[in-house]
Design an enzyme around this catalytic site. Structure first.
Site, PDB file in Angstrom:
ATOM      1  N   ASP A  24     -10.711   3.246   4.386  1.00  0.00           N
ATOM      2  CA  ASP A  24     -11.060   1.830   4.236  1.00  0.00           C
ATOM      3  C   ASP A  24     -12.574   1.652   4.071  1.00  0.00           C
ATOM      4  O   ASP A  24     -13.043   0.603   3.660  1.00  0.00           O
ATOM      5  CB  ASP A  24     -10.616   1.058   5.495  1.00  0.00           C
ATOM      6  CG  ASP A  24      -9.525   0.049   5.200  1.00  0.00           C
ATOM      7  OD1 ASP A  24      -9.288  -0.240   4.013  1.00  0.00           O
ATOM      8  OD2 ASP A  24      -8.911  -0.448   6.159  1.00  0.00           O
ATOM      9  N   LYS A  70       0.842  -1.206   0.000  1.00  0.00           N
ATOM     10  CA  LYS A  70       0.000   0.000   0.000  1.00  0.00           C
ATOM     11  C   LYS A  70       0.873   1.250   0.000  1.00  0.00           C
ATOM     12  O   LYS A  70       0.596   2.221  -0.714  1.00  0.00           O
ATOM     13  CB  LYS A  70      -0.924  -0.008   1.228  1.00  0.00           C
ATOM     14  CG  LYS A  70      -2.038  -1.042   1.128  1.00  0.00           C
ATOM     15  CD  LYS A  70      -2.748  -1.275   2.457  1.00  0.00           C
ATOM     16  CE  LYS A  70      -3.772  -2.404   2.315  1.00  0.00           C
ATOM     17  NZ  LYS A  70      -4.388  -2.814   3.571  1.00  0.00           N
ATOM     18  N   GLN A  77      -4.371  -1.513   9.917  1.00  0.00           N
ATOM     19  CA  GLN A  77      -4.344  -2.829   9.287  1.00  0.00           C
ATOM     20  C   GLN A  77      -4.998  -3.872  10.195  1.00  0.00           C
ATOM     21  O   GLN A  77      -4.623  -4.017  11.358  1.00  0.00           O
ATOM     22  CB  GLN A  77      -2.885  -3.216   8.970  1.00  0.00           C
ATOM     23  CG  GLN A  77      -2.735  -4.529   8.221  1.00  0.00           C
ATOM     24  CD  GLN A  77      -3.302  -4.495   6.812  1.00  0.00           C
ATOM     25  OE1 GLN A  77      -3.272  -3.477   6.115  1.00  0.00           O
ATOM     26  NE2 GLN A  77      -3.863  -5.610   6.383  1.00  0.00           N
TER      27      GLN A  77
END
Ligand code: NAP
Length: 284
Positions: free
Chosen positions: A120, A53, A97
């Site tokens: 997200d 990412k 994460q």
């Protein structure tokens, strides 16, 4: 002849080129879209995901920051850090994460992120906005699938989509996004009876189960579109949930693994970060 293969990787490269331009235009206005990723612990798979990412962010000109914290970080410490990132004017997107260690409540952490920075798309406010058909941050994998289908010019309105999987991460949100596009959506899961009956009637089958070769050519109708979300390792090799060779013989379109849905997921994270920076700075 076989199905047309939809390469997410190729689409992702095209979209990222456009985003590079968009990021450069923002830089000219003094805005550097910033993504901060928080990683707790040293799980190698998670580390490899976050590095991917970060690399992708930097390549298109975003400011990317990785905060690595030890496994024994407390929930309070993590919530404090999120509070600081929420206030930080240079941080436009925050991604924690998952999964988190057992002593930290994932949902509490997700809900602590300022919805305007929730790139997200997991915050209940953003999920609610998606459910009610509003413009918001969509979860990256479902959003990537939607963009892929649109770019491949697959008609969605009125078509029957069967989704295998009902996770909050993939199955449920992809169903909602396709319902918003006027598809007729059926969700299947581990308790579904006669799964093959459903998949054989579908115009579009989306497989998000996590089991190799779960769907074969025998499970679909002639000319169906098949999207493979699965990521599995078999003998060290990456493979999806779809038996690619038999499905390719019968489908009109199919996505491969690797080079399918995966690269689109990261692309939509970058897109959400640019959108976050624009909305925080009131740029249209
Ligand atoms: P998950 O939370 O484990 O959900 C799996 C779903 O499959 C559940 O809804 C489960 O049903 C259903 N299922 C399991 N066995 C089944 C069966 N025999 N028949 C019908 N349904 C069955 O997984 P996830 O997070 O949604 O991820 C799914 C897959 O996509 C995984 O391989 C994951 O690694 C991959 N993934 C890929 C990306 C990407 O970017 N490419 C992103 C996210 C996930 P129940 O709800 O009844 O248990």
């Amino acid at each position: 002849m076989g199905a047309e293969v939809i390469y997410g990787k190729q689409l992702a490269t095209e979209i990222r080129e456009d985003m590079k331009q968009e990021a450069a235009e923002l830089r000219e206005k003094g805005i550097i879209p910033g993504l901060t990723v928080v990683l707790i612990g040293d799980d190698p798979a998670s580390l490899s995901y976050v590095r991917g990412k970060q690399k992708a962010s930097e390549k298109i000109g975003l400011a990317s920051n990785l905060i690595e914290l030890p496994e024994n970080t407390s929930e309070v410490e993590l919530l404090d850090l999120i509070g600081q990132l929420n206030q930080d004017g240079e941080v436009h997107g925050i991604l924690v994460q998952l999964p988190l260690p057992d002593h930290i409540d994932d949902q509490k952490v997700i809900e602590a992120i300022e919805p305007q920075k929730d790139v997200d798309g997991f915050h209940p406010i953003n999920i609610g906005r998606m459910m009610t058909g509003q413009d918001t941050f969509y979860p990256c994998t479902p959003y990537g699938i939607l963009v892929m289908l649109k770019r491949a010019r697959i008609a969605l309105e009125g078509r029957h989509v069967v989704i295998i999987g009902r996770s909050n991460l993939v199955g449920k949100p992809v169903g909602q996004l396709l319902l918003n596009e006027h598809a007729t959506v059926t969700h299947c899961h581990s308790r579904t009876e006669n799964l093959q009956h459903h998949t054989r009637h579908a115009d579009i089958v989306i497989v998000a189960v996590g089991k190799p070769a779960f769907i074969t050519g025998d499970d679909i109708k002639e000319g169906a579109v098949v999207i493979d979300v699965g990521v599995n390792r078999v003998d060290g090799k990456l493979t999806g949930d779809v038996d690619f060779d038999s499905v390719k013989e019968k489908a009109s379109h199919v996505t491969p693994v690797p080079k399918g849905v995966g690269p689109m997921t990261i692309t939509m994270l970058l897109s959400n970060t640019i959108q976050a920076a624009k909305s925080i700075h009131n740029v249209t």
